[in-house]
Motif scaffolding. Structure first.
Motif, PDB file in Angstrom:
ATOM      1  N   ALA A 124       0.829  -1.207   0.000  1.00 50.38           N
ATOM      2  CA  ALA A 124       0.000   0.000   0.000  1.00 50.38           C
ATOM      3  C   ALA A 124       0.863   1.257   0.000  1.00 50.38           C
ATOM      4  CB  ALA A 124      -0.932  -0.001   1.212  1.00 50.38           C
ATOM      5  N   VAL A 125       1.919   1.269   0.802  1.00 50.31           N
ATOM      6  CA  VAL A 125       2.809   2.434   0.867  1.00 50.31           C
ATOM      7  C   VAL A 125       3.469   2.656  -0.496  1.00 50.31           C
ATOM      8  CG1 VAL A 125       4.926   3.354   1.910  1.00 50.31           C
ATOM      9  CG2 VAL A 125       3.210   2.248   3.352  1.00 50.31           C
ATOM     10  N   ILE A 126       3.930   1.583  -1.114  1.00 50.76           N
ATOM     11  CA  ILE A 126       4.568   1.691  -2.431  1.00 50.76           C
ATOM     12  C   ILE A 126       3.552   2.192  -3.464  1.00 50.76           C
ATOM     13  CG2 ILE A 126       5.601   0.336  -4.314  1.00 50.76           C
ATOM     14  CD1 ILE A 126       6.938  -1.361  -2.043  1.00 50.76           C
ATOM     15  N   GLY A 127       2.340   1.665  -3.404  1.00 47.87           N
ATOM     16  CA  GLY A 127       1.289   2.110  -4.323  1.00 47.87           C
ATOM     17  C   GLY A 127       0.938   3.584  -4.115  1.00 47.87           C
ATOM     18  N   LEU A 128       0.836   4.012  -2.853  1.00 52.72           N
ATOM     19  CA  LEU A 128       0.535   5.410  -2.559  1.00 52.72           C
ATOM     20  C   LEU A 128       1.660   6.330  -3.024  1.00 52.72           C
ATOM     21  CD1 LEU A 128      -1.115   5.077   0.961  1.00 52.72           C
ATOM     22  CD2 LEU A 128      -2.217   5.804  -1.156  1.00 52.72           C
ATOM     23  N   ALA A 129       2.906   5.897  -2.880  1.00 51.88           N
ATOM     24  CA  ALA A 129       4.041   6.702  -3.355  1.00 51.88           C
ATOM     25  C   ALA A 129       3.940   6.893  -4.863  1.00 51.88           C
ATOM     26  CB  ALA A 129       5.362   6.040  -2.979  1.00 51.88           C
ATOM     27  N   ARG A 130       3.570   5.844  -5.568  1.00 49.00           N
ATOM     28  CA  ARG A 130       3.422   5.942  -7.028  1.00 49.00           C
ATOM     29  C   ARG A 130       2.250   6.855  -7.408  1.00 49.00           C
ATOM     30  NH1 ARG A 130       7.037   3.398  -9.631  1.00 49.00           N
ATOM     31  NH2 ARG A 130       7.928   1.439  -8.958  1.00 49.00           N
ATOM     32  N   LEU A 131       1.151   6.822  -6.606  1.00 49.76           N
ATOM     33  CA  LEU A 131       0.019   7.718  -6.863  1.00 49.76           C
ATOM     34  C   LEU A 131       0.392   9.173  -6.580  1.00 49.76           C
ATOM     35  CD1 LEU A 131      -3.063   5.827  -5.370  1.00 49.76           C
ATOM     36  CD2 LEU A 131      -2.656   6.405  -7.763  1.00 49.76           C
ATOM     37  N   ARG A 132       1.114   9.390  -5.488  1.00 51.86           N
ATOM     38  CA  ARG A 132       1.489  10.754  -5.082  1.00 51.86           C
ATOM     39  C   ARG A 132       2.493  11.367  -6.055  1.00 51.86           C
ATOM     40  NH1 ARG A 132       2.646  15.142  -4.738  1.00 51.86           N
ATOM     41  NH2 ARG A 132       3.039  16.455  -2.960  1.00 51.86           N
ATOM     42  N   TRP A 133       3.417  10.568  -6.551  1.00 51.73           N
ATOM     43  CA  TRP A 133       4.445  11.055  -7.472  1.00 51.73           C
ATOM     44  C   TRP A 133       4.330  10.296  -8.794  1.00 51.73           C
ATOM     45  CZ3 TRP A 133       6.109   9.952  -2.302  1.00 51.73           C
ATOM     46  CH2 TRP A 133       6.289  11.102  -1.527  1.00 51.73           C
ATOM     47  N   PRO A 134       3.294  10.590  -9.581  1.00 53.23           N
ATOM     48  CA  PRO A 134       3.063   9.838 -10.820  1.00 53.23           C
ATOM     49  C   PRO A 134       4.189   9.986 -11.841  1.00 53.23           C
ATOM     50  CG  PRO A 134       1.569  11.714 -10.678  1.00 53.23           C
ATOM     51  CD  PRO A 134       2.299  11.635  -9.371  1.00 53.23           C
ATOM     52  N   ALA A 135       5.021  11.009 -11.707  1.00 56.90           N
ATOM     53  CA  ALA A 135       6.107  11.219 -12.668  1.00 56.90           C
ATOM     54  C   ALA A 135       7.322  10.341 -12.364  1.00 56.90           C
ATOM     55  CB  ALA A 135       6.527  12.693 -12.674  1.00 56.90           C
TER      56      ALA A 135
END
Length: 155
Positions: A49-60
């Motif tokens: 979940a943390v890894i997924g949220l990091a990818r959502l927060r920083w889509p670039a």
């Protein structure tokens, strides 16, 4: 950590393109004490979940889609058989291997002592022997060695 007033730190590694990674770091103040066994389990369970949220927060973030699957396999939980194979060539005792596994799961010395039903001083002796055998000087060195072994295994 003595100057930072931190007791312990846990990092979530978000694989990026090539050999790069983003690290999301959580820290506990000395007053709060180190992460316990239950905390370590919760953090491990939260990793996707943390890894997924990091990818959502920083889509670039430069994700390398084909390699991400391979890297994700490398950081997936390692089962008992694989752990035995990973450390087989390193001439560690079964107790030392158990300590290594717990360290890599994020357990503190005190948490390892509780899990293994030994005193913290004995854990420190095991860690000192592990570091000497692996010719490393720190927990970071142990993690780096583990990553090297896993990386070699998936190539």
């Amino acid at each position: 950590y003595s100057q930072t007033k931190l007791a312990e730190e846990v990092g979530f590694f978000v694989p990026l393109k090539g050999k790069d990674a983003l690290v999301v770091s959580l820290m506990r103040l000395h007053a709060s004490g180190p992460f316990g066994t239950a905390d370590a389990r919760l953090l491990r369970d939260m990793a996707p979940a943390v890894i997924g949220l990091a990818r959502l927060r920083w889509p670039a973030l430069p994700a390398d889609e084909p390699a991400a699957t391979k890297q994700d396999e490398a950081i997936a939980p390692v089962n008992e058989f694989e752990r035995a194979h990973i450390w087989k060539s390193l001439s560690l005792t079964p107790r030392e291997k158990h300590v290594v596994d717990l360290v890599l799961q994020g357990h503190s010395t005190e948490s390892i002592a509780r899990a293994m039903r030994i005193v913290p001083g004995t854990v420190k002796v095991h860690r000192r022997n592990i570091y000497r055998k692996l010719k490393i000087k720190s927990q970071a060195g142990l993690f780096a060695r583990f990553v090297e072994i896993i990386d070699a295994r998936i190539r």
